[in-house]
Design a protein around this motif. Structure first.
Motif, PDB file in Angstrom:
ATOM      1  N   VAL A   2       0.840  -1.201   0.000  1.00 35.56           N
ATOM      2  CA  VAL A   2       0.000   0.000   0.000  1.00 35.56           C
ATOM      3  C   VAL A   2       0.875   1.251   0.000  1.00 35.56           C
ATOM      4  N   ALA A   3       1.878   1.291   0.881  1.00 30.71           N
ATOM      5  CA  ALA A   3       2.768   2.455   0.980  1.00 30.71           C
ATOM      6  C   ALA A   3       3.534   2.687  -0.313  1.00 30.71           C
ATOM      7  N   GLU A   4       4.068   1.616  -0.898  1.00 31.88           N
ATOM      8  CA  GLU A   4       4.866   1.751  -2.130  1.00 31.88           C
ATOM      9  C   GLU A   4       4.010   2.240  -3.291  1.00 31.88           C
ATOM     10  N   ASN A   5       2.727   1.864  -3.329  1.00 30.09           N
ATOM     11  CA  ASN A   5       1.831   2.346  -4.376  1.00 30.09           C
ATOM     12  C   ASN A   5       1.470   3.806  -4.180  1.00 30.09           C
ATOM     13  N   ILE A   6       1.142   4.180  -2.951  1.00 28.32           N
ATOM     14  CA  ILE A   6       0.706   5.554  -2.691  1.00 28.32           C
ATOM     15  C   ILE A   6       1.820   6.551  -2.985  1.00 28.32           C
ATOM     16  N   PHE A   7       3.060   6.214  -2.596  1.00 23.95           N
ATOM     17  CA  PHE A   7       4.183   7.146  -2.769  1.00 23.95           C
ATOM     18  C   PHE A   7       5.146   6.689  -3.866  1.00 23.95           C
ATOM     19  N   ALA A   8       4.617   6.035  -4.889  1.00 31.38           N
ATOM     20  CA  ALA A   8       5.454   5.580  -6.003  1.00 31.38           C
ATOM     21  C   ALA A   8       6.223   6.759  -6.600  1.00 31.38           C
ATOM     22  N   ASN A   9       7.537   6.585  -6.733  1.00 34.73           N
ATOM     23  CA  ASN A   9       8.437   7.623  -7.257  1.00 34.73           C
ATOM     24  C   ASN A   9       8.550   8.851  -6.355  1.00 34.73           C
ATOM     25  N   ARG A  10       7.953   8.792  -5.161  1.00 37.64           N
ATOM     26  CA  ARG A  10       8.015   9.932  -4.239  1.00 37.64           C
ATOM     27  C   ARG A  10       8.371   9.460  -2.820  1.00 37.64           C
ATOM     28  N   GLN A  11       9.033   8.310  -2.719  1.00 31.95           N
ATOM     29  CA  GLN A  11       9.376   7.767  -1.410  1.00 31.95           C
ATOM     30  C   GLN A  11      10.447   8.625  -0.728  1.00 31.95           C
ATOM     31  N   PRO A  12      10.378   8.762   0.610  1.00 34.15           N
ATOM     32  CA  PRO A  12      11.479   9.445   1.315  1.00 34.15           C
ATOM     33  C   PRO A  12      12.766   8.640   1.170  1.00 34.15           C
ATOM     34  N   ARG A  13      13.865   9.326   0.873  1.00 30.70           N
ATOM     35  CA  ARG A  13      15.131   8.638   0.593  1.00 30.70           C
ATOM     36  C   ARG A  13      16.281   9.222   1.419  1.00 30.70           C
ATOM     37  N   THR A  14      17.296   8.396   1.602  1.00 32.56           N
ATOM     38  CA  THR A  14      18.518   8.849   2.266  1.00 32.56           C
ATOM     39  C   THR A  14      19.365   9.646   1.280  1.00 32.56           C
ATOM     40  N   SER A  15      20.460  10.205   1.752  1.00 38.68           N
ATOM     41  CA  SER A  15      21.368  10.958   0.878  1.00 38.68           C
ATOM     42  C   SER A  15      21.992  10.076  -0.195  1.00 38.68           C
ATOM     43  N   LEU A  16      21.988   8.751   0.052  1.00 45.13           N
ATOM     44  CA  LEU A  16      22.527   7.807  -0.932  1.00 45.13           C
ATOM     45  C   LEU A  16      21.451   7.317  -1.918  1.00 45.13           C
ATOM     46  N   TYR A  24       6.466   4.283   5.806  1.00 48.06           N
ATOM     47  CA  TYR A  24       5.318   3.674   6.479  1.00 48.06           C
ATOM     48  C   TYR A  24       4.643   4.667   7.426  1.00 48.06           C
ATOM     49  N   GLN A  25       5.435   5.534   8.076  1.00 49.19           N
ATOM     50  CA  GLN A  25       4.852   6.539   8.970  1.00 49.19           C
ATOM     51  C   GLN A  25       3.999   7.541   8.188  1.00 49.19           C
ATOM     52  N   GLN A  26       4.520   8.011   7.051  1.00 50.08           N
ATOM     53  CA  GLN A  26       3.759   8.948   6.214  1.00 50.08           C
ATOM     54  C   GLN A  26       2.470   8.315   5.715  1.00 50.08           C
ATOM     55  N   THR A  27       2.567   7.041   5.307  1.00 52.83           N
ATOM     56  CA  THR A  27       1.386   6.339   4.795  1.00 52.83           C
ATOM     57  C   THR A  27       0.344   6.163   5.889  1.00 52.83           C
ATOM     58  N   GLN A  28       0.792   5.792   7.100  1.00 47.93           N
ATOM     59  CA  GLN A  28      -0.147   5.594   8.202  1.00 47.93           C
ATOM     60  C   GLN A  28      -0.856   6.890   8.562  1.00 47.93           C
ATOM     61  N   GLN A  29      -0.132   7.998   8.535  1.00 50.29           N
ATOM     62  CA  GLN A  29      -0.752   9.302   8.808  1.00 50.29           C
ATOM     63  C   GLN A  29      -1.847   9.607   7.791  1.00 50.29           C
ATOM     64  N   LEU A  30      -1.568   9.313   6.522  1.00 49.45           N
ATOM     65  CA  LEU A  30      -2.549   9.554   5.463  1.00 49.45           C
ATOM     66  C   LEU A  30      -3.762   8.645   5.630  1.00 49.45           C
ATOM     67  N   LEU A  31      -3.526   7.362   5.911  1.00 49.14           N
ATOM     68  CA  LEU A  31      -4.631   6.415   6.093  1.00 49.14           C
ATOM     69  C   LEU A  31      -5.492   6.816   7.286  1.00 49.14           C
ATOM     70  N   ASN A  32      -4.858   7.308   8.346  1.00 53.10           N
ATOM     71  CA  ASN A  32      -5.614   7.780   9.515  1.00 53.10           C
ATOM     72  C   ASN A  32      -6.490   8.975   9.140  1.00 53.10           C
ATOM     73  N   GLN A  33      -5.912   9.876   8.357  1.00 52.43           N
ATOM     74  CA  GLN A  33      -6.652  11.066   7.912  1.00 52.43           C
ATOM     75  C   GLN A  33      -7.883  10.661   7.102  1.00 52.43           C
ATOM     76  N   LEU A  34      -7.744   9.581   6.318  1.00 52.45           N
ATOM     77  CA  LEU A  34      -8.847   9.113   5.472  1.00 52.45           C
ATOM     78  C   LEU A  34      -9.764   8.120   6.194  1.00 52.45           C
ATOM     79  N   ALA A  35      -9.505   7.882   7.476  1.00 57.36           N
ATOM     80  CA  ALA A  35     -10.303   6.946   8.286  1.00 57.36           C
ATOM     81  C   ALA A  35     -10.280   5.532   7.716  1.00 57.36           C
TER      82      ALA A  35
END
Length: 487
Positions: free
Chosen positions: A93-107, A116-127
């Protein structure tokens, strides 16, 4: 916020859009109506950069723009919820929602904890409490997948949100959540374009409605100023009757299911008569589709007996079901029902390929396909056209043509009018009644209660994988169905 000026788009043999102009305002829900093939999805694909118009201009906040592709549409603040899901089953679910926009390290490595934290926040917002960021999309129900698609669009925080039949697979609760969200976005000044064949939704949700017909603009009005009859008249241009017809069911039992159990259903028993339309009602996830898949041999059942014309049969594969005279029109036509890269003709003959002796008869394929194209009114420039290029209603008619050719005794149809306009629905209803009059037995799975009540001779209500009750189609009510489905 958005102006479309004289947009036209031509495909081989079809003018999908013909000089269409529209204005979309901030803080407004603008409904877009029309029959399948009216040009609505083509318009959405132009606004997301998947297609380029042949002529015309798009203004965003009064400035001319050219949308070269989906990435640029996102940069411009335009997001879409597609009618045909754009999700990847093998990803979470997380990989689909943020496809090509995932948080990344400097590498450049994906930071999964943050993802997963960003996705959970969004899912909570959408109930969406029943969804988890790490769940594979393949393991979700059609309704849950649709909510992930909606979450994916909202995660982009768009200024303009386009929704193409967003509630087609949703439960009543999920629809209420979506409507609440859209009203919040409207209050924030977002512009929303809402496509739906469910006219009740438009009158409940939209501020303004525009109508397309055969690729041409017809009218725009405030929803508060129009009626159902006005809207249908502009969409269809003919009178549509959805009355219940007299039953043609006989006493001859075609199919008998006894004590059938499998994944997500148990102890299901019922019989289907020749000439009968038997409705299966229930909430999304109640087990109706799983019962159909077990009867057709897609999924194994753990116990129980299936009898066809009085004889016990063993159905271990769909090929067994087809050979025995059982057909199945699945709920997800794009993923499970059609070969999207193949032609209309190839899709029609899939279950029953014409042969000349031992050889495939290509000439007969064309003749047979042309016959069904004319009989069912499949709108396509040619039967050699790729079926993926057709509108949803014409794709559905192509699947029906497949089973008309195979001529089964029992036909299971799962959400047969999913994403289809009111005129297309009337045509499919007439086809199902015609098949019943020919002595076929039809099992109708539908989440649209008016559809079940209009077509069914009897209605079985499934609740949490079990048979909750049976109603006579002639005098059943929506309240009775929902009481059995939810109590």
């Amino acid at each position: 916020m958005l102006q479309l000026l004289g947009l036209s788009k031509q495909f081989p043999g079809v003018k999908a859009l013909d000089n269409v102009s529209l204005s979309i305002h901030a803080g407004e829900i603008h409904a877009l109506c029309g029959e399948n093939g009216a040009g609505k999805s083509t318009l959405m694909n132009i606004l997301t950069g998947n297609l380029q118009p042949d002529t015309g201009q798009i203004l965003l906040n009064q400035q001319p723009i050219q949308i070269s592709g989906p990435a640029q549409a996102t940069e411009l603040g335009i997001a879409i919820v597609y009618q045909q899901l754009s999700l990847i089953d093998g990803l979470t679910v997380a990989e689909n929602i943020f496809a090509n926009r995932q948080p990344r390290t400097s590498l450049g490595l994906i930071q999964y904890k943050a993802l997963y934290q960003q996705t959970q926040q969004l899912l909570n917002q959408l109930a969406l409490t029943d969804l988890h960021p790490q769940t594979r999309v393949a393991d979700l129900s059609p309704g849950q997948k649709q909510m992930v698609e909606i979450a994916k669009a909202l995660s982009q925080n768009p200024d303009i949100l386009l929704l193409d039949e967003p509630t087609a697979s949703l439960t009543g609760r999920e629809t209420d959540i979506l409507f609440s969200l859209l009203r919040q976005l409207k209050a924030q000044g977002k512009a929303i374009v809402y496509i739906s064949h469910r006219l009740a939704e438009i009158f409940a949700l939209a501020d303004v409605v525009s109508v397309l017909k055969d690729g041409r603009y017809q009218a725009t009005e405030r929803v508060s100023n129009v009626t159902y009859d006005w809207l249908i008249g502009r969409m269809v241009g003919r009178e549509i009757t959805m009355d219940k017809s007299a039953s043609v069911a006989t006493k001859d039992v075609l199919l008998q299911v006894e004590n059938l159990s499998g994944e997500r259903f148990q102890h299901i028993s019922f019989h289907l008569h020749r000439g009968e339309i038997l409705g299966l009602a229930g909430l999304v996830g109640a087990g109706r589709t799983e019962i159909a898949r077990a009867i057709f041999g897609i999924d194994a059942h753990s116990s129980g007996t299936i009898r066809l014309k009085g004889q016990t049969v063993q159905i271990k594969h769909p090929a067994d079901a087809v050979q025995l005279g059982i057909g199945y029109l699945p709920e997800e036509r794009k993923r499970l029902g059609l070969f999207m890269e193949q032609s209309v003709a190839q899709n029609i003959v899939t279950a029953c390929p014409p042969a000349k002796g031992l050889w495939f008869d290509a000439g007969k394929v064309k003749t047979v396909s042309e016959s069904f194209r004319e009989q069912l009114g499949i709108r396509t420039p040619s039967v050699q056209e790729r079926v993926g290029n057709l509108s949803g209603g014409n794709q559905q008619k192509t699947m029906l043509a497949r089973w008309l050719l195979a001529n089964p005794d029992v036909l299971i149809v799962d959400e047969p009018t999913h994403g289809i306009d009111i005129g297309g629905k009337a045509e499919i209803y007439a086809l199902l009644r015609q098949l019943a009059a020919q002595g076929k037995g039809i099992i109708l799975i539908s989440s649209e209660l008016p559809e079940l009540l209009a077509l069914s001779d009897r209605i079985l209500v499934i609740r949490e994988g079990e048979l909750a009750g049976e109603l006579n189609g002639a005098n059943a009510t929506e309240k009775e169905i929902m009481t059995l489905a939810t109590k």
